[in-house]
Design an enzyme around this catalytic site. Structure first.
Site, short mmCIF file in Angstrom:
data_model
loop_
_atom_site.label_atom_id
_atom_site.label_comp_id
_atom_site.label_asym_id
_atom_site.label_seq_id
_atom_site.Cartn_x
_atom_site.Cartn_y
_atom_site.Cartn_z
N TYR A 35 15.72 29.67 9.35
CA TYR A 35 14.49 30.25 9.89
C TYR A 35 14.47 30.24 11.41
O TYR A 35 14.88 29.26 12.04
CB TYR A 35 13.27 29.46 9.40
CG TYR A 35 12.92 29.69 7.96
CD1 TYR A 35 12.64 30.97 7.47
CD2 TYR A 35 12.84 28.62 7.07
CE1 TYR A 35 12.30 31.17 6.15
CE2 TYR A 35 12.49 28.80 5.75
CZ TYR A 35 12.22 30.08 5.29
OH TYR A 35 11.88 30.28 3.99
N LYS A 86 0.84 -1.20 0.00
CA LYS A 86 0.00 0.00 0.00
C LYS A 86 0.87 1.25 0.00
O LYS A 86 2.09 1.18 0.29
CB LYS A 86 -0.92 -0.03 1.22
CG LYS A 86 -0.19 -0.15 2.53
CD LYS A 86 -1.05 -0.82 3.59
CE LYS A 86 -0.33 -0.76 4.93
NZ LYS A 86 -0.87 -1.70 5.90
C1 PLP Z 1 -0.07 -2.58 6.46
C2 PLP Z 1 -0.66 -3.89 6.77
C3 PLP Z 1 0.13 -5.04 6.82
C4 PLP Z 1 1.64 -4.99 6.80
O1 PLP Z 1 2.07 -4.49 8.05
P1 PLP Z 1 3.64 -4.31 8.41
O2 PLP Z 1 3.63 -3.93 9.84
O3 PLP Z 1 4.13 -3.22 7.52
O4 PLP Z 1 4.30 -5.60 8.13
C5 PLP Z 1 -0.52 -6.25 6.98
N1 PLP Z 1 -1.88 -6.31 7.10
C6 PLP Z 1 -2.66 -5.22 7.08
C7 PLP Z 1 -4.13 -5.36 7.26
C8 PLP Z 1 -2.08 -3.97 6.93
O5 PLP Z 1 -2.86 -2.88 6.94
#
Ligand code: PLP
Length: 376
Positions: A256, A35
């Site tokens: 800044y 994702k």
């Molecule tokens: C993002 C996610 C993962 C992966 O999690 P990590 O901690 O990055 O390994 C797995 N399952 C779901 C439902 C997620 O949202």
């Protein structure tokens, strides 16, 4: 000298990380969470590398991400974690995406409009974020015919897997196992695949693996278990370039808010990376050091949108000339260390990186013999 800061992505390390996790979860299918554009690194090279490494099942959050991934991997199984919320059945079907249904309402809708295509179901086992709540989950066991389509996967998600001793882990694991058995019986599907583990869950041991694991952060080099030695290979290196260098007398300020004031005669290098590139203000004010040709140089003052300042006092002039590279993340500056110092998680650091870098992929994906060197 390149025109912009460079984000180097080591595809060999990514592939090795996938294989390590797949080995640890031997017996279960190893899927990948990709994702947010492959945790910010770029699906266009992350996805084919994982595919070449043997990964066939992917998880994205939004339907649009799934459509983008489908264009890269025509034969992959692509799950959309936000169910029907980010794109309805027509969109999902058009791109051959598998929704992860998060409520009985979504299950009913897929039964009507899903054209008999498979869908996954997410039950909440205590995280209280997403998935069927207890009442919906019980009703599904009483009325399994509401899911009158092939259930491709029953999944849940761990809230505290990065802390192995946390009692939530065992609790969620037992709840999930019990519910999985219940649904398998109710639906007459003794082989219904189950999935609970993210990256950290893979390392919690075989009880947590079920039939499929879904690592994300560990693939990209993040440490799944906070405070322990990181078993993953680092995947990214971020190099900025020095734009200018100047010598300051004591009392002179930098940047800044005059947030840095030289206490001694100082040499300050301005580097072409700022908060728009993911280097948030939390990375400034002396908290972190960059690596300048093997020397440590603190990031001083307030970080600007496109620039930050390094205190390079006492460093050899040759390594602080305009155009010289400085490593801000990766190599001697580990993601874990930056995370510990800034309070930003490895997830945040990666997904914040932004698209402005010159991205260079290096490495060789084992098994294909193909060498990769992509520059964008
Ligand atoms: C993002 C996610 C993962 C992966 O999690 P990590 O901690 O990055 O390994 C797995 N399952 C779901 C439902 C997620 O949202």
């Amino acid at each position: 000298m390149s025109a912009a800061a460079t984000l180097r992505i080591d595809l060999t390390a990514l592939s090795d990380n996938y294989r390590l996790l797949a080995d640890k979860a031997a017996g279960a299918v190893c899927a990948a969470a990709v994702k947010a554009d492959g945790y910010g690194l770029g699906l266009e090279w992350i996805a084919p590398t994982l595919w070449e490494s043997g990964c066939r099942v992917f998880f994205v959050a939004h339907a649009a991400e799934g459509a983008g991934l489908r264009a890269i991997l025509p034969d992959a199984t692509i799950h959309v974690l936000h169910g029907l919320a980010s794109g309805g059945p027509a969109t999902l079907l058009r791109h051959g995406l598998t929704p992860v249904l998060n409520s009985l309402d979504e299950i009913d809708r897929w039964r009507r409009d899903g054209r008999g295509r498979p869908a996954a179901i997410h039950v909440d086992t205590g995280m209280n974020r997403l998935g069927l709540d207890d009442a919906d989950a019980d009703r599904l066991i009483q009325q399994p015919q509401r899911a009158a389509f092939p259930i491709s996967l029953l999944m849940s998600h761990l809230a505290c897997a990065d802390t192995p001793a946390h009692p939530m882990n065992r609790l969620q694991c037992e709840r999930f196992a019990a519910y999985g058995e219940g649904l398998r019986q109710a639906a007459g599907r003794p082989d219904l695949p189950l999935s609970l583990a993210n990256s950290a869950g893979v390392l919690l041991g075989a009880d947590y693996h079920f039939n499929m694991v879904r690592p994300g952060i560990a693939l990209y080099g993040g440490n799944p278990i906070i405070g322990s030695e990181n078993p993953m290979r680092p995947v990214i290196t971020l190099d900025g370039n020095i734009l200018q260098c100047r010598d300051l007398p004591p009392g002179a300020i930098v940047g800044y808010g005059a947030a840095f004031r030289a206490e001694r005669p100082s040499r300050i290098a301005t580097v072409d990376v700022g908060y728009a590139d993911g280097f948030l203000r939390a990375c400034g004010d002396g908290r972190l050091c960059a690596d300048v040709a093997g020397h440590r140089a603190p990031i001083v003052g307030r970080i600007s949108m496109d620039m930050l300042a390094l205190d390079v006092t006492g460093l050899p002039e040759a390594v602080t000339q305009p155009g010289r590279p400085v490593t801000l993340l990766g190599g001697p500056v580990s993601l874990d260390d930056v995370s510990a110092v800034t309070g930003l998680s490895a997830y945040e650091l990666l997904t914040l990186l932004g698209r402005r870098y010159n991205r260079v992929c290096i490495g060789e994906v084992q098994g294909t013999g193909s060498k990769v060197l992509i520059s964008k």
